[in-house]
Design an enzyme around this catalytic site. Structure first.
Site, PDB file in Angstrom:
ATOM      1  N   ASP A  83      43.296 -23.513  49.108  1.00 36.81           N
ATOM      2  CA  ASP A  83      44.717 -23.233  48.931  1.00 36.81           C
ATOM      3  C   ASP A  83      44.810 -21.933  48.155  1.00 36.81           C
ATOM      4  OD1 ASP A  83      47.438 -24.185  49.465  1.00 36.81           O
ATOM      5  OD2 ASP A  83      47.652 -24.155  47.296  1.00 36.81           O
ATOM      6  N   GLY A 167      51.067 -12.196  55.600  1.00 39.26           N
ATOM      7  CA  GLY A 167      51.649 -12.584  54.319  1.00 39.26           C
ATOM      8  C   GLY A 167      52.097 -11.382  53.503  1.00 39.26           C
ATOM      9  N   TYR A 168      51.648 -11.337  52.260  1.00 39.03           N
ATOM     10  CA  TYR A 168      52.061 -10.276  51.330  1.00 39.03           C
ATOM     11  C   TYR A 168      51.144  -9.057  51.376  1.00 39.03           C
ATOM     12  CZ  TYR A 168      54.819 -14.128  49.449  1.00 39.03           C
ATOM     13  OH  TYR A 168      55.695 -15.183  49.304  1.00 39.03           O
ATOM     14  N   LYS A 190      38.669  -6.095  53.698  1.00 38.60           N
ATOM     15  CA  LYS A 190      39.497  -7.105  53.032  1.00 38.60           C
ATOM     16  C   LYS A 190      38.653  -8.316  52.645  1.00 38.60           C
ATOM     17  CE  LYS A 190      43.318 -10.328  53.773  1.00 38.60           C
ATOM     18  NZ  LYS A 190      44.377 -10.810  54.684  1.00 38.60           N
TER      19      LYS A 190
END
Length: 217
Positions: A83, A167-168, A190
């Site tokens: 998570d 996402g961000y 990444k």
């Protein structure tokens, strides 16, 4: 990802990855297979259709455990789950565990980014510090648990840049890649600095120490 008959798997040498994301399965397998030789990693979705557990935890650890424990209960096999989310200091840690549904609709990246920028309006650049955080939980079929934690430090930019990631990523400027947003990095770049990578390395280290302790017993 092709379906797999669970009956063909060796329970002692199989770990279920609680995800339907092929990229995440590959990333987890690439790191953990080095310390778990002979273990096969399979995605939960390859074994059938299972209801997604409610991510009701107040921390990343609690939610990772919820997902991993659900996969163990559904398959009888050891399972790993993660998570993760974005923690922004100027927002007292938000969006945190609500990162995927920050704007109300799960997975609406554009709306989440828009809300984040709105909530940071007027915050000076130096105070826009943030980090991506990940917790990976390995829950074995016998109930034993190991967890790894990782973070990727950075800043929130004033506007989105880049076409990669999700996402961000377009707003996040990682400290380990000066001048670029996460969305401007190639996937390999990444992955090398990501929060999940660091969490998996942490977990792998614990597995190594556990194996060494067992060998010395």
């Amino acid at each position: 990802m092709e379906p797999i008959d669970a009956k063909t798997l060796d329970p002692a040498r199989t770990i279920v990855v609680a995800t339907g994301n092929a990229h995440k399965l590959t990333e987890i397998e690439a790191i953990l297979s080095g310390v778990l030789p002979g273990v096969r990693f399979v995605a939960l979705g390859q074994l059938g259709e299972f209801p997604e557990p409610g991510e009701t935890g107040s921390t990343f650890l609690e939610n990772a455990l919820i997902k991993a424990e659900a996969a163990v209960a559904e398959t009888g096999l050891s399972a790993v789950a993660d998570d993760s989310g974005l923690v922004v200091d100027a927002l007292d840690g938000a969006p945190g565990v609500y990162s995927a549904r920050y704007a109300g609709e799960h997975g609406n990246d554009a709306a989440n980014n828009e809300k984040l920028l709105a909530n940071l309006a007027g915050v000076p650049e130096a105070e826009r510090t943030a980090r991506f955080v990940s917790v990976v939980a390995l829950v074995r079929a016998d109930g034993t648990v190991l967890t790894g934690t990782g973070a990727c430090e950075g800043m929130i930019g004033a506007a989105g840049r880049g076409e990669n990631g999700f996402g961000y990523d377009p707003l996040f400027l990682p400290a380990d890649a000066p001048g670029k947003t996460m969305a401007e990095l190639e996937p390999a770049e990444k992955n090398a600095i990501s929060h999940r990578h660091h969490a998996l390395v942490d977990l792998a280290g614990q597995l190594t120490r556990e194996a060494d302790a067992g060998a010395g017993a």
